[in-house]
Design a protein around this motif. Structure first.
Motif, mmCIF file in Angstrom:
data_model
loop_
_atom_site.group_PDB
_atom_site.id
_atom_site.type_symbol
_atom_site.label_atom_id
_atom_site.label_comp_id
_atom_site.label_asym_id
_atom_site.label_seq_id
_atom_site.Cartn_x
_atom_site.Cartn_y
_atom_site.Cartn_z
ATOM 1 N N GLU A 276 0.843 -0.969 0.134
ATOM 2 C CA GLU A 276 0.085 0.035 0.163
ATOM 3 C C GLU A 276 1.090 1.308 -0.138
ATOM 4 O O GLU A 276 2.452 1.457 0.624
ATOM 5 C CB GLU A 276 -1.415 -0.330 1.098
ATOM 6 C CG GLU A 276 -1.945 -1.167 1.035
ATOM 7 C CD GLU A 276 -2.925 -0.782 1.967
ATOM 8 O OE1 GLU A 276 -3.731 -0.137 1.848
ATOM 9 O OE2 GLU A 276 -3.095 -1.828 3.226
ATOM 10 N N LEU A 277 0.343 2.573 -0.784
ATOM 11 C CA LEU A 277 0.764 3.326 -0.198
ATOM 12 C C LEU A 277 1.284 4.272 0.369
ATOM 13 O O LEU A 277 0.485 4.153 2.068
ATOM 14 C CB LEU A 277 0.288 4.577 -1.105
ATOM 15 C CG LEU A 277 0.298 4.610 -2.740
ATOM 16 C CD1 LEU A 277 -1.900 5.148 -3.595
ATOM 17 C CD2 LEU A 277 0.891 4.585 -3.810
ATOM 18 N N PRO A 278 1.962 4.453 0.681
ATOM 19 C CA PRO A 278 2.543 5.562 2.640
ATOM 20 C C PRO A 278 1.979 6.139 2.671
ATOM 21 O O PRO A 278 1.654 6.706 2.242
ATOM 22 C CB PRO A 278 4.242 5.670 2.508
ATOM 23 C CG PRO A 278 5.030 5.036 1.746
ATOM 24 C CD PRO A 278 3.573 4.986 0.170
ATOM 25 N N GLU A 279 1.740 6.735 4.416
ATOM 26 C CA GLU A 279 1.611 7.831 4.453
ATOM 27 C C GLU A 279 1.806 9.266 4.388
ATOM 28 O O GLU A 279 2.900 9.352 4.051
ATOM 29 C CB GLU A 279 1.312 7.691 5.944
ATOM 30 C CG GLU A 279 0.315 8.890 6.325
ATOM 31 C CD GLU A 279 -0.934 8.470 6.600
ATOM 32 O OE1 GLU A 279 -2.139 9.482 6.840
ATOM 33 O OE2 GLU A 279 -1.316 7.265 6.647
ATOM 34 N N GLY A 280 0.569 9.875 3.848
ATOM 35 C CA GLY A 280 0.723 10.886 3.054
ATOM 36 C C GLY A 280 1.281 11.277 1.515
ATOM 37 O O GLY A 280 1.555 12.316 0.306
ATOM 38 N N PHE A 281 1.204 9.754 1.051
ATOM 39 C CA PHE A 281 1.160 9.461 -0.264
ATOM 40 C C PHE A 281 0.847 10.409 -1.750
ATOM 41 O O PHE A 281 0.596 10.467 -2.869
ATOM 42 C CB PHE A 281 2.355 8.969 -0.861
ATOM 43 C CG PHE A 281 3.042 7.695 -1.857
ATOM 44 C CD1 PHE A 281 4.478 8.222 -1.222
ATOM 45 C CD2 PHE A 281 3.114 7.511 -2.538
ATOM 46 C CE1 PHE A 281 5.536 8.458 -1.691
ATOM 47 C CE2 PHE A 281 4.645 7.727 -3.933
ATOM 48 C CZ PHE A 281 5.354 7.789 -2.961
ATOM 49 N N ASP A 282 -0.416 10.535 -1.083
ATOM 50 C CA ASP A 282 -1.435 11.054 -2.063
ATOM 51 C C ASP A 282 -0.651 12.866 -2.565
ATOM 52 O O ASP A 282 -1.456 13.623 -3.185
ATOM 53 C CB ASP A 282 -2.859 11.517 -1.211
ATOM 54 C CG ASP A 282 -2.597 12.115 -0.334
ATOM 55 O OD1 ASP A 282 -1.597 11.880 0.876
ATOM 56 O OD2 ASP A 282 -3.647 12.087 0.776
ATOM 57 N N ASN A 283 -0.106 13.541 -2.365
ATOM 58 C CA ASN A 283 0.867 14.691 -2.096
ATOM 59 C C ASN A 283 1.866 14.670 -3.368
ATOM 60 O O ASN A 283 2.038 15.655 -3.623
ATOM 61 C CB ASN A 283 0.466 15.602 -0.284
ATOM 62 C CG ASN A 283 -0.674 15.715 0.068
ATOM 63 O OD1 ASN A 283 -1.867 16.196 -0.168
ATOM 64 N ND2 ASN A 283 -0.566 15.286 1.299
ATOM 65 N N GLU A 284 2.337 13.357 -2.647
ATOM 66 C CA GLU A 284 3.728 13.530 -4.104
ATOM 67 C C GLU A 284 2.536 13.296 -5.921
ATOM 68 O O GLU A 284 2.037 13.085 -5.722
ATOM 69 C CB GLU A 284 4.328 11.786 -3.702
ATOM 70 C CG GLU A 284 4.468 11.767 -2.651
ATOM 71 C CD GLU A 284 5.830 12.889 -2.191
ATOM 72 O OE1 GLU A 284 6.161 13.973 -2.769
ATOM 73 O OE2 GLU A 284 6.196 12.928 -1.071
ATOM 74 N N ASP A 285 3.752 13.576 -6.475
ATOM 75 C CA ASP A 285 3.671 13.895 -8.410
ATOM 76 C C ASP A 285 3.555 12.176 -8.444
ATOM 77 O O ASP A 285 4.675 10.994 -7.783
ATOM 78 C CB ASP A 285 4.094 14.606 -8.679
ATOM 79 C CG ASP A 285 5.977 14.455 -8.258
ATOM 80 O OD1 ASP A 285 6.549 13.090 -8.618
ATOM 81 O OD2 ASP A 285 6.713 15.117 -8.900
#
Length: 625
Positions: A276-285
């Motif tokens: 799964e994507l790391p915490e906060g990765f939703d703000n990465e490009d």
């Protein structure tokens, strides 16, 4: 998606979780707004566009009812679409899906009417992702080359090309004839003795054979026509799960029985067998997302669909519309879309997502550019057009979606929805005029129209599978209003009625304005509620808001009322006057839709006032001069 849309989200609890918090820092969207103008997508059902046959026999064959071809999109046709104010063209129904027609001399196996919807087949039951629908080619052996030529022709005429990808499911009889070297078909290496393995492409019902569903409501494949394969038998042993998630070896008639669900590494009990994507990765490009997956082991289905997308990108396709994206885990979309963006950073990625609690995850984590704004804006506007809703309900939607407004594509028609002119929707194409103005100008998001919408097509033909009010995507049929405009492939409106040409002119004026306006990629503020409280004769049939940039200031007012003129003195709040740096005095306003009428903005004591008279269904886009 062109089926009975009953969303059996088997893994919904896994996908949804808690509703993500809104943030105002949507970096991707802000960058996009700075470098681009408004986007307008023209969705066209490819096999219907160039069909000039007007027979329209229910369940008619291709010989009886005709079919359009890739080659019907001539330079003239594409120029006219571009000149309508279109930037992107979505060719619906391109990948090779099941069809009831004998193409065995080209090495293509026949498809079974017991598991095909309609005679021409659903474009969302894809049989071969590495080739195109043979119906669309003049020379079937060269069908892929004819599509490649269409892509080049579209580009030459200034249009970017979108096609469908349907990762959630494939046709029950998926078989590719033109896989690139080393590429295996879906399910080729599956262990069919178990319900689930992470690298199986499908889910199975071990030791049970598939059974054709019981047909209801008098339905018979091909309308009851005798066909050697229409025998209520289809060889699938063991049975696979059906596309909408049904685990029964005998799906229901209202299930997506013509398709099978693809396994993305989620076990039947909901466990995710992938990182799964790391915490906060939703703000990465997208580059960070791409790098995250580079050293990860992912399920085989992920790789197969990534390779399919990159195959079409290499052929010049500029983007994709993803069917039922919310039924596929968001982590896959991070993997898929970041891979696409690494090849083409400007790729246009549009997804069908109907659950608002998932919007932000699929945009930010899944790296989607755009989602359908159906359950909020479309459904609300439809109610207003039908006389059942109030314009008061629109501003709260914009407020709720403020942080992702750029990502929520607006439409009033598509292949799943009823035609505006149908009695089941509005019964009158003029009712779309205020709705289109609002839909196209209220945000920075793309606008989409469906072919024939600009001519008032009513979808009244009874083509076979399905029912009137939606132009059939399952059968060979003509589209009468469009055919009159196509005019024996002269594409000049030579047979169109005056009303149809006037409606098309309205769409052309509106859409061309939107793609040239700075303000529509700038700021928005509602003035509707202010006028509801302070303005005499201003009511819930009217909507108003302002849009502006450094170079352009707009006041937009639409009247959804079918009867009577609306006269009032529209008030522009002092905070807008301040933001626009206007002093007390008079300012000229010019309507941008028809550029005939001029109005005066009178600013006194810091508040603006414009005297207006709106006829039924009339809108003004008033530009400060």
């Amino acid at each position: 998606m062109g089926k009975n849309i009953i969303i059996f989200t088997v893994f919904l609890s896994v996908l949804v979780g808690c509703k993500p918090e809104k943030t105002s820092n949507n970096v991707v969207a802000e960058t996009d707004k700075k470098k681009k103008r408004k986007v307008v997508v023209y969705q066209v059902f490819t096999r219907l566009f160039g069909n000039t046959n007007t027979t329209n026999k229910s369940w008619g064959t291709i010989e009886e009812n005709g079919v359009g071809k890739f080659n019907d999109f001539t330079d003239k046709a594409l120029t006219e679409i571009k000149d309508l104010g279109v930037t992107h063209i979505w060719y619906t129904g391109v990948p090779h899906h099941d069809v009831i027609r004998d193409y065995t001399k080209y090495g293509i196996s026949n498809d079974d009417p017991d598991v095909v919807k309609g005679r021409a087949g659903s474009p969302y039951a894809v049989k071969d992702y590495y080739n195109v629908n043979p119906d669309l080619a003049v020379n079937v052996e060269n069908r892929l080359q004819e599509f490649e030529a269409l892509v080049k022709r579209s580009h030459k005429n200034g249009l970017k090309v979108i096609i469908d990808i349907v990762p959630n499911h494939v046709a029950r009889n998926y078989k590719s004839l033109t896989n690139p070297k080393g590429t295996k078909d879906f399910g080729a290496d599956d262990d069919k003795t178990v319900a689930y393995k992470v690298n199986n492409n499908f889910y199975y019902v071990p030791k049970q054979e598939f059974e054709v569903p019981d047909f209801l409501n008098g339905y018979k494949p091909l309308g009851g026509e005798n066909h050697p394969l229409s025998d209520r038998e289809f060889d699938e042993n063991p049975a696979k799960w059906t596309g909408n998630g049904s685990r029964s070896p005998k799906p229901n008639f209202y299930d997506w029985y013509e398709t099978v669900k693809v396994n993305y590494g989620i076990s039947p009990d909901g466990k995710k067998d992938f990182d799964e994507l790391p915490e906060g990765f939703d703000n990465e490009d997208y580059k960070k997302h791409f790098n995250f997956w580079k050293d990860k082991t992912v399920p085989d289905s992920w790789i197969k669909f990534r390779d399919i997308a990159l195959y079409w990108i290499e052929k010049g396709v500029d983007g994709f519309r993803y069917d039922m994206a919310e039924m596929v885990p968001v982590e896959f979309w991070s993997y898929m879309n970041s891979s696409i963006k690494m090849k083409n950073p400007d790729a246009f990625l549009l997804a069908e997502v109907y659950n608002p609690s998932l919007y932000r995850d699929y945009i930010r984590k899944g790296k989607m550019d755009y989602l359908y704004d159906k359950v909020q804006l479309y459904d609300t506007i439809k109610n207003i057009m039908q006389g059942k809703g109030l314009t008061d309900n629109i501003p709260p939607i914009q407020e709720d979606l403020n942080d992702i407004e750029h990502n929520m594509l607006h439409f009033l028609e598509n292949h799943d929805e009823q035609r505006i002119s149908s009695p089941e929707f509005a019964g009158n194409p003029d009712k779309a005029k205020p709705a289109m103005v609002v839909s196209a100008t209220i945000s920075t998001a793309p606008t989409m129209i469906y072919f024939g919408q600009e001519l008032g097509e009513d979808g009244s033909e009874n083509a076979g599978f399905g029912s009137p009010s939606r132009t059939s995507i399952f059968d060979y049929v003509g589209v009468p209003a469009l055919q009159r405009w196509v005019n024996a492939k002269q594409f000049d409106g030579g047979q169109s009625t005056i009303e149809e040409l006037e409606l098309r002119d309205f769409y052309k004026r509106l859409l061309n304005f939107t793609i040239s306006s700075d303000a529509l990629m700038g700021k928005y503020q509602d003035i509707h509620q202010y006028n509801r409280e302070k303005t005499l004769n201003y009511n819930s049939k009217v909507l108003s808001f302002v849009r502006w940039s450094d170079n352009e200031k707009l006041i937009i007012v639409s009247n959804f009322d079918a009867v009577g003129n609306h006269r009032f003195e529209l008030k522009i709040p002092s905070e807008i006057i301040t933001k626009w740096n206007l002093q007390d005095g008079e300012y000229q306003l010019k309507d941008q839709l028809y550029s005939i009428e001029e109005f005066t903005l009178n600013v006194q004591k810091g508040e603006g006032l414009v005297r207006l008279k709106l006829a039924p269904f009339q809108s003004f886009i008033l530009q400060l001069q």
